[in-house]
Design an enzyme around this catalytic site. Structure first.
Site, mmCIF file in Angstrom:
data_model
loop_
_atom_site.group_PDB
_atom_site.id
_atom_site.type_symbol
_atom_site.label_atom_id
_atom_site.label_comp_id
_atom_site.label_asym_id
_atom_site.label_seq_id
_atom_site.Cartn_x
_atom_site.Cartn_y
_atom_site.Cartn_z
ATOM 1 N N CYS A 145 0.834 -1.212 0.000
ATOM 2 C CA CYS A 145 0.000 0.000 0.000
ATOM 3 C C CYS A 145 0.864 1.255 0.000
ATOM 4 C CB CYS A 145 -0.927 -0.008 1.216
ATOM 5 S SG CYS A 145 -1.919 1.484 1.348
ATOM 6 N N CYS A 148 -0.453 4.164 2.136
ATOM 7 C CA CYS A 148 -0.228 3.999 3.581
ATOM 8 C C CYS A 148 1.244 4.210 3.954
ATOM 9 C CB CYS A 148 -0.620 2.592 4.050
ATOM 10 S SG CYS A 148 -2.086 1.913 3.283
ATOM 11 N N ASP A 149 2.153 3.678 3.153
ATOM 12 C CA ASP A 149 3.558 3.583 3.585
ATOM 13 C C ASP A 149 4.549 4.440 2.789
ATOM 14 O OD1 ASP A 149 2.715 1.668 5.428
ATOM 15 O OD2 ASP A 149 2.954 0.039 3.980
#
Ligand code: NAP
Length: 320
Positions: A145, A148-149
C-alpha cells in the site's frame, strides 16, 4: 405497494438482504436496497471502502473532473447509503449458508444473522509475490500500500513490482517520496492503461526494469536489496533498494462462501448478467465477480444491479 410485504415478516436478527463487503459495490447495493425499503445489513471486516481507500486519486470515476481521493469518494458513498437507512456493522464473516429460501451469515464473534438474499461484495486483496524475504520484511520495507507507507521512503530508493494499473499508478505516486523508483516487470510490455504508461515514461524518477522477476528480498533489520533475474538471459542482479511495493494482482475473498457456488479458475464468482451466482438468492458484485473490467465505475453498476435483482428474487419467494 404490492410485493413489498416481505419486510414485515422478519425474525430476530433477520434481514431481507445481507451485503458482505463495504467497498463501492457493497455500498451501492446498500444504497439501492435501502431506497427500495428492504431491511438491509452490510457487514465489513475492515475499513469501509475496500481497496479504493488505499488509492490517492481516482481519475476515472465519472463526475469528478479533477479526480477525487479514494477515501473521500467512499465517505460520500457511505453517508449517502446511510441516509436511506442502510445498517452497517463491522465483523469478519466466517460462513454464509444457503438453506433454500432462507440464508444465514455467521461472524467470527459468534453472531449469526439470517436473510432472504445475500449480496457478496467482499472484493479482493493484494496477491503476494511468494518469494523469500517477503513475509520476513513485511512492514520493514515490504509493502502492498503506497498510500499507507510511501511517506516512510522519503529520498530513498523504491522498487515497485508489476505492470498493471495498480503498479503504475502507485509507482507514479511514489515519485513524490522516493529518490528513484524502479518498476520491475516480468515482460517487455505493460498491462496498464495507456494514459498511465505515458506518465510513467515521461517521469524522470522512474526506471523500468523489463523482463525481470524478483527472486529474493534481502536485508538485515530492514530490506537492503532485491535479487532480480532476467527471464530472457537468466542473468541475476542485486538491486539496492530500501523499499519494495508489490502489485502483482489480487486474490478473491471467498473463503466463507458455501462450496456449491460456482467460481472461475482464478476463484472469482461466476454470475449471470443480473449478478446472480449459481445458488438462487446469492448475488455477487464488484471485484469478487469474474469479469473483464475491475474499476469503481463497474463495481457501482454491479452493486445497483445486484440489489435490484435481489429485490426481484425476494418478491418472487414471497409469492410462493
Ligand atoms: P493486474 O491488472 O492483474 O496486473 C498484475 C500485474 O502483475 C501484471 O502486470 C502481471 O504481469 C504482474 N504479475 C502477476 N503475477 C506476478 C508475479 N508472480 N511476478 C511478477 N509479476 C506478476 O492487477 P492490478 O494492477 O492490481 O489491477 C487489478 C484490477 O484493478 C485490474 O482490473 C485493474 O485494471 C484495476 N485497477 C484499475 C485502476 C484504475 O482504473 N485506475 C487502478 C488499479 C487497479 P503480466 O502483465 O505479465 O500478467
Amino acid at each position: 405497494m404490492k410485493g413489498k410485504t416481505h419486510i414485515k415478516d422478519l425474525s430476530k436478527k433477520g434481514y431481507d438482504i445481507i451485503i458482505i463487503g463495504g467497498g463501492p459495490a457493497g455500498l451501492t447495493a446498500g444504497l439501492y436496497a435501502s431506497r427500495s425499503r428492504l431491511n438491509t445489513l452490510l457487514i465489513e471486516r475492515a475499513l469501509i471502502g475496500g481497496q479504493i481507500v488505499t488509492t490517492d486519486k481516482v481519475e476515472n470515476y465519472p463526475g469528478f473532473e479533477e479526480g477525487i481521493s479514494g477515501p473521500e469518494l467512499v465517505r460520500h458513498m457511505e453517508a449517502q447509503a446511510k441516509r436511506f437507512g442502510l445498517e452497517i456493522i463491522s465483523g469478519r464473516v466466517v460462513s454464509a449458508e444457503d438453506n433454500g429460501d432462507s440464508k444465514s451469515v455467521r461472524l467470527e464473534d459468534g453472531n449469526e444473522y439470517t436473510c432472504k438474499a445475500i449480496i457478496v461484495a467482499s472484493g479482493a486483496e493484494p496477491a503476494k509475490l511468494e518469494v523469500e524475504g517477503e513475509d520476513k520484511y513485511r512492514g520493514r520495507g515490504v509493502s502492498y500500500c503506497a498510500t499507507c507507507d510511501g511517506a516512510f521512503f522519503k529520498n530513498l530508493k523504491i522498487a515497485v513490482v508489476g505492470g498493471g494499473d495498480s503498479a503504475i499508478e502507485e509507482a507514479l505516486f511514489l515519485t513524490k517520496f522516493g529518490s528513484e523508483v524502479y518498476v520491475i516487470h516480468r515482460r517487455n510490455e505493460l498491462r496498464a492503461t495507456k494514459v498511465l504508461q505515458e506518465r510513467l515514461f515521461a517521469n524522470p524518477k522512474i526506471k523500468v526494469v523489463w523482463d525481470s522477476v524478483v527472486e529474493k528480498i534481502e536485508g538485515d533489520d530492514f530490506i537492503k536489496g532485491i535479487l532480480l533475474k532476467n527471464v530472457k538471459t537468466q542473468e541475476k542482479n542485486l538491486l539496492n533498494v530500501d523499499g519494495i511495493f508489490i502489485y502483482v494482482g489480487t486474490r478473491p475473498n471467498t473463503e466463507f462462501l458455501p462450496n456449491n457456488i460456482k467460481l472461475n479458475e482464478k476463484g472469482y464468482i461466476i454470475t449471470d448478467d443480473n449478478m446472480a451466482a449459481s445458488v438462487p438468492g446469492i448475488f455477487a458484485a464488484g471485484d469478487i465477480r469474474a469479469k473483464l473490467l475491475k474499476q469503481v465505475s463497474t463495481a457501482v453498476g454491479d452493486g445497483a444491479t445486484a440489489a435490484f435483482a435481489a429485490e426481484r428474487y425476494i418478491e418472487a419467494i414471497a409469492k410462493k
